[in-house]
Design an enzyme around this catalytic site. Sequence first.
Site, mmCIF file in Angstrom:
data_model
loop_
_atom_site.group_PDB
_atom_site.id
_atom_site.type_symbol
_atom_site.label_atom_id
_atom_site.label_comp_id
_atom_site.label_asym_id
_atom_site.label_seq_id
_atom_site.Cartn_x
_atom_site.Cartn_y
_atom_site.Cartn_z
ATOM 1 N N LYS A 111 -107.590 -30.775 -11.300
ATOM 2 C CA LYS A 111 -107.745 -31.581 -12.874
ATOM 3 C C LYS A 111 -107.451 -30.933 -14.114
ATOM 4 O O LYS A 111 -106.496 -31.742 -14.740
ATOM 5 C CB LYS A 111 -108.519 -32.318 -12.317
ATOM 6 C CG LYS A 111 -108.748 -33.440 -11.010
ATOM 7 C CD LYS A 111 -110.151 -34.151 -10.496
ATOM 8 C CE LYS A 111 -110.129 -35.369 -9.705
ATOM 9 N NZ LYS A 111 -111.431 -35.233 -9.197
ATOM 10 N N GLU B 261 -113.849 -35.109 -0.733
ATOM 11 C CA GLU B 261 -112.040 -35.069 -0.140
ATOM 12 C C GLU B 261 -112.328 -34.336 1.234
ATOM 13 O O GLU B 261 -113.241 -34.112 2.260
ATOM 14 C CB GLU B 261 -111.665 -33.029 -0.956
ATOM 15 C CG GLU B 261 -111.238 -33.112 -2.153
ATOM 16 C CD GLU B 261 -110.425 -34.502 -3.003
ATOM 17 O OE1 GLU B 261 -108.478 -34.261 -2.197
ATOM 18 O OE2 GLU B 261 -110.548 -35.210 -4.160
HETATM 19 N N1 HSE Z 1 -113.132 -36.064 -4.570
HETATM 20 C C1 HSE Z 1 -113.014 -35.936 -5.723
HETATM 21 C C2 HSE Z 1 -114.403 -36.413 -6.607
HETATM 22 C C3 HSE Z 1 -112.474 -37.646 -5.777
HETATM 23 O O1 HSE Z 1 -114.885 -35.979 -5.861
HETATM 24 O O2 HSE Z 1 -114.111 -36.403 -7.738
HETATM 25 C C4 HSE Z 1 -111.632 -38.302 -6.293
HETATM 26 O O3 HSE Z 1 -110.488 -37.402 -7.467
#
Ligand code: HSE
Length: 406
Positions: free
Chosen positions: A197, A182
């Site tokens: 998530k 991110e």
């Molecule tokens: N930053 C997130 C990850 C990107 O590394 O999974 C995908 O959602």
Amino acid sequence: MVVSNLKIGLFGFGCVGRGLYHVLNNNTGFKASIESIVVKDPSKSRNLAQELISYDRRNILDRDDITVVVELIDDADEAFEIVSEAMRKGKHVVTANKKMLAEHLSELIELQQSYNVSLLYEAAACGSIPIIRTLEEYFDNEDLKRVSGIFNGTTNYVLSRVNGNYSYSNALQQAQELGFAESDPTNDVEGFDPKFKAVILTLHAFGKIVRPEDILNLGITTLQEEDSRYAAEKGYKIKLMPVIERVGHNRFTVFIAPRFVDTGNQLYNVDHEYNGVIVEGLFSGEQFLQGRGAGSLPTGSAVLSDISALSCGYRYVFKKYLQCKDLEYTDDVLVEIYLRYNIDTDISHFQWNKVEEKYQSSRYGYTIGSINLSQLIHHRQYILEHKIFVCMISDNLSQNTNQINI
Ligand code: HSE
């Protein structure tokens, strides 16, 4: 109903936006046209026709011919403003913004119902793995026991590299350069990203919305050499593992913490930016899905899959959510953990239910045993500040509250 030649307004042209642009333009099957792309920074150079780019969200939101908004920006608050206005204007929305979704699920479900539009977000959880549609469509009828796995590509990449002797900071920098992390990688390494998530998957797996702030997220920032050495000596790898699990008849829990996995675990060979999701149904047993969890093209392809689904009139029905099952979130469960502390840390305020093993040297110590999840939630800040590493050692969860001080 099949709508051909959807007209899309795209917000954001970062890693995922560029991935979507590429897969849409190089796909030989499904076609849709991007009419306008709204971005923030005029000083960035982009390999795009100038007339496609604009800096004003009104250029998409006020255009009646644009019927689909694809939201791929970073800022969750701004994303919510864009998504909710688009839905109120009768536009369908595809988003990959897990933080925005996790914080606004109930409002978004209401907007979808009130304005008779569709909101899809397969790319928001586990990149290219079609886990949301699997839960929503295939497992809509079956009670699930557990959904767990690796939901974050960045930490898995870092942990895979650290296992292979790269330094933590080098591995994280590589993950950022490869577009996995991110924009603020704290969200990855402290476990916020997999928590958002997990909130989304909890809705589709159990039909319940849990507030992100009620869920424990422990990440990998406190990992030390002693922990990696302990894991290597036992033949374990360390993975950051979200757990969404039914506890007893009408309760369930959700948390995110590192986990030691051995060679018998399906996640053992899920390395680098790959994610893996294990779904355990009451009748179907275990299913295992694996795929790229981060990166421009895999995530772009998940967004394209949602756009294509929209063209066939698809929308989530939120079947389990609408069934309003008698199921409550709890943090009153016992988890089996390894807890490593540095020798100057006062760990006497951790109350254990059971201690299996203790070790102490002149530099550090660890305790293995079972502890109530609510204690880890209560002491999260202390754990981070004192660089304590907490790692799950088994999948066993139980309900019991007899605690002992050590
Ligand atoms: N930053 C997130 C990850 C990107 O590394 O999974 C995908 O959602």
